[in-house]
Every structure is written in structure tokens, then in C-alpha cells.
Write a protein that holds these residues in place. Structure first.
Motif, PDB file in Angstrom:
ATOM      1  N   LEU A   1       4.128  -4.142  10.314  1.00 20.63           N
ATOM      2  CA  LEU A   1       5.758  -4.581  10.633  1.00 20.63           C
ATOM      3  C   LEU A   1       5.698  -5.490  11.803  1.00 20.63           C
ATOM      4  CD1 LEU A   1       8.874  -3.684  10.330  1.00 20.63           C
ATOM      5  CD2 LEU A   1       8.438  -1.916  12.224  1.00 20.63           C
ATOM      6  N   LEU A   2       5.037  -5.548  12.558  1.00 22.56           N
ATOM      7  CA  LEU A   2       5.034  -6.412  13.664  1.00 22.56           C
ATOM      8  C   LEU A   2       4.426  -7.909  13.272  1.00 22.56           C
ATOM      9  CD1 LEU A   2       3.820  -4.427  16.931  1.00 22.56           C
ATOM     10  CD2 LEU A   2       6.118  -5.150  16.345  1.00 22.56           C
ATOM     11  N   SER A   3       3.421  -7.733  12.288  1.00 26.28           N
ATOM     12  CA  SER A   3       2.996  -8.974  11.786  1.00 26.28           C
ATOM     13  C   SER A   3       4.252  -9.765  11.076  1.00 26.28           C
ATOM     14  CB  SER A   3       1.921  -9.135  11.406  1.00 26.28           C
ATOM     15  OG  SER A   3       1.790  -8.054  10.091  1.00 26.28           O
ATOM     16  N   THR A   4       4.813  -8.828  10.281  1.00 25.01           N
ATOM     17  CA  THR A   4       6.089  -9.447   9.231  1.00 25.01           C
ATOM     18  C   THR A   4       7.021 -10.044  10.187  1.00 25.01           C
ATOM     19  OG1 THR A   4       5.348  -8.021   7.811  1.00 25.01           O
ATOM     20  CG2 THR A   4       7.515  -8.808   7.556  1.00 25.01           C
ATOM     21  N   LEU A   5       7.405  -9.203  11.318  1.00 20.66           N
ATOM     22  CA  LEU A   5       8.534  -9.692  12.174  1.00 20.66           C
ATOM     23  C   LEU A   5       8.077 -11.041  12.831  1.00 20.66           C
ATOM     24  CD1 LEU A   5       9.650  -6.372  13.602  1.00 20.66           C
ATOM     25  CD2 LEU A   5      10.828  -7.652  12.336  1.00 20.66           C
TER      26      LEU A   5
ATOM     27  N   SER B   1      11.610   0.972   4.024  1.00 18.61           N
ATOM     28  CA  SER B   1      11.439   1.885   3.170  1.00 18.61           C
ATOM     29  C   SER B   1      10.183   1.925   2.379  1.00 18.61           C
ATOM     30  CB  SER B   1      12.546   2.477   2.206  1.00 18.61           C
ATOM     31  OG  SER B   1      12.660   1.393   1.466  1.00 18.61           O
ATOM     32  N   ASN B   2       9.751   0.889   1.777  1.00 16.18           N
ATOM     33  CA  ASN B   2       8.515   0.744   1.165  1.00 16.18           C
ATOM     34  C   ASN B   2       7.299   0.666   2.210  1.00 16.18           C
ATOM     35  OD1 ASN B   2       9.695   0.415  -1.367  1.00 16.18           O
ATOM     36  ND2 ASN B   2       9.597  -1.993  -1.344  1.00 16.18           N
ATOM     37  N   LEU B   3       7.711   0.297   3.197  1.00 16.78           N
ATOM     38  CA  LEU B   3       6.454   0.375   4.130  1.00 16.78           C
ATOM     39  C   LEU B   3       6.263   1.739   4.738  1.00 16.78           C
ATOM     40  CD1 LEU B   3       4.388  -1.110   6.209  1.00 16.78           C
ATOM     41  CD2 LEU B   3       6.099  -1.292   7.820  1.00 16.78           C
ATOM     42  N   PHE B   4       7.429   2.440   5.036  1.00 13.59           N
ATOM     43  CA  PHE B   4       7.020   3.877   5.572  1.00 13.59           C
ATOM     44  C   PHE B   4       7.303   4.998   4.504  1.00 13.59           C
ATOM     45  CE2 PHE B   4       8.372   1.315   9.556  1.00 13.59           C
ATOM     46  CZ  PHE B   4       7.314   1.709  10.193  1.00 13.59           C
ATOM     47  N   LEU B   5       7.889   4.949   3.569  1.00 11.40           N
ATOM     48  CA  LEU B   5       8.023   6.151   2.751  1.00 11.40           C
ATOM     49  C   LEU B   5       7.111   5.958   1.520  1.00 11.40           C
ATOM     50  CD1 LEU B   5      11.835   6.396   2.696  1.00 11.40           C
ATOM     51  CD2 LEU B   5      10.166   7.438   4.353  1.00 11.40           C
ATOM     52  N   SER B   6       6.439   4.927   1.024  1.00  7.91           N
ATOM     53  CA  SER B   6       5.758   4.677  -0.052  1.00  7.91           C
ATOM     54  C   SER B   6       4.355   5.498   0.231  1.00  7.91           C
ATOM     55  CB  SER B   6       5.414   3.449  -0.561  1.00  7.91           C
ATOM     56  OG  SER B   6       4.768   2.541   0.140  1.00  7.91           O
ATOM     57  N   LYS B   7       3.699   5.882  -0.658  1.00  5.35           N
ATOM     58  CA  LYS B   7       2.239   6.645  -0.581  1.00  5.35           C
ATOM     59  C   LYS B   7       1.325   5.546  -1.213  1.00  5.35           C
ATOM     60  CE  LYS B   7       3.458  11.249   0.557  1.00  5.35           C
ATOM     61  NZ  LYS B   7       2.656  11.726   1.426  1.00  5.35           N
ATOM     62  N   ASN B   8       0.674   4.939  -0.611  1.00  6.25           N
ATOM     63  CA  ASN B   8      -0.218   3.752  -1.225  1.00  6.25           C
ATOM     64  C   ASN B   8      -1.751   4.283  -0.731  1.00  6.25           C
ATOM     65  OD1 ASN B   8      -0.132   3.451   1.520  1.00  6.25           O
ATOM     66  ND2 ASN B   8      -0.190   1.304   1.668  1.00  6.25           N
ATOM     67  N   GLN B   9      -2.132   5.527  -1.703  1.00  3.33           N
ATOM     68  CA  GLN B   9      -3.340   6.151  -1.491  1.00  3.33           C
ATOM     69  C   GLN B   9      -4.364   5.889  -2.917  1.00  3.33           C
ATOM     70  OE1 GLN B   9      -2.523   9.984  -0.595  1.00  3.33           O
ATOM     71  NE2 GLN B   9      -2.313   9.463   1.640  1.00  3.33           N
TER      72      GLN B   9
END
Length: 119
Positions: free
Chosen positions: A40-44, A111-119
Motif C-alpha cells: 500500500l505505501l509503495s503504491t501510494l 479491497s483486492n489488497l486486503f480482502l483477497s486470499k492469494n495463497q
């Protein structure tokens, strides 16, 4: 004879396993939070730098347009006024389409960053 020591050892082992599991899950949540916060911070930071560079480029572009329009309108101040009207038009367009251009992409990204499960 029934061994009374065995259930106590089993419960102690179960307690130790549950405690270890909770500690591991806590560490996992911390690591995942730090990872997502870094993204998030790098994107910002990248978006902020791009916006600053675009603003600088637009500033010089509109200055050059103002000087190019000056012979057509006969006055440098009038050409700067025309450029100001263009700026206000861009601001108005941004305000009208702010949900489509700013809010929806930001909500989708978060929402994609915090809610998606990328396992």
C-alpha cells in the motif's frame, strides 16, 4: 489399573499445541499485515510521484500553450486567462467524474489488497 497420568499429559500436550498454533497465527497475521502495508505505501508513493511529475509537465505544457496562443489572441494575459479556464474545466471534470476516476479504483485496489486470499 487405569493410568490417571495419561489424560493430564494429553491435555497438557493439547494446550501446548493450541498455544503454539495461536502464536504462529499471530505471527502470520503480523507478517501479512506488514506485507500489505508495504504494498500500500509503495503504491501510494509511486502514484504520488507520478501525479507530481504530471502536474509539473502540465504546468510547462500550459505555459508553452499560453505563449503559443498569445499571437492569436493578441494579449499574453488573455492567453493565460484562456489557460486558466482550461484548468478550471479540468477541475470540474475531475469533480464530476471523481467517483469513476478516483474513488472506485481506490476502493477496488484496497479491497483486492486486503480482502483477497492469494495463497
Amino acid at each position: 489399573m487405569i493410568n490417571t497420568q495419561e489424560p493430564v499429559e494429553n491435555f497438557q500436550q493439547l494446550y501446548d499445541d493450541i498455544k503454539k498454533y495461536v502464536l504462529l497465527q499471530t505471527e502470520y497475521v503480523k507478517v501479512e499485515f506488514v506485507e500489505k502495508l508495504a504494498i500500500l505505501l509503495s503504491t501510494l508513493l509511486i502514484v504520488s510521484l507520478i501525479i507530481i511529475l504530471v502536474i509539473i509537465a502540465l504546468f510547462y505544457l500550459f505555459f508553452s500553450i499560453a505563449y503559443a496562443v498569445e499571437p492569436l489572441v493578441g494579449s499574453l494575459s488573455l492567453s493565460f486567462a484562456i489557460i486558466s479556464v482550461i484548468y478550471f474545466g479540468l477541475i470540474a471534470l475531475l469533480m464530476v467524474f471523481r467517483k469513476k476516476l478516483i474513488i472506485n479504483p481506490m476502493v477496488r485496489f484496497l479491497s483486492n489488497l486486503f480482502l483477497s486470499k492469494n495463497q
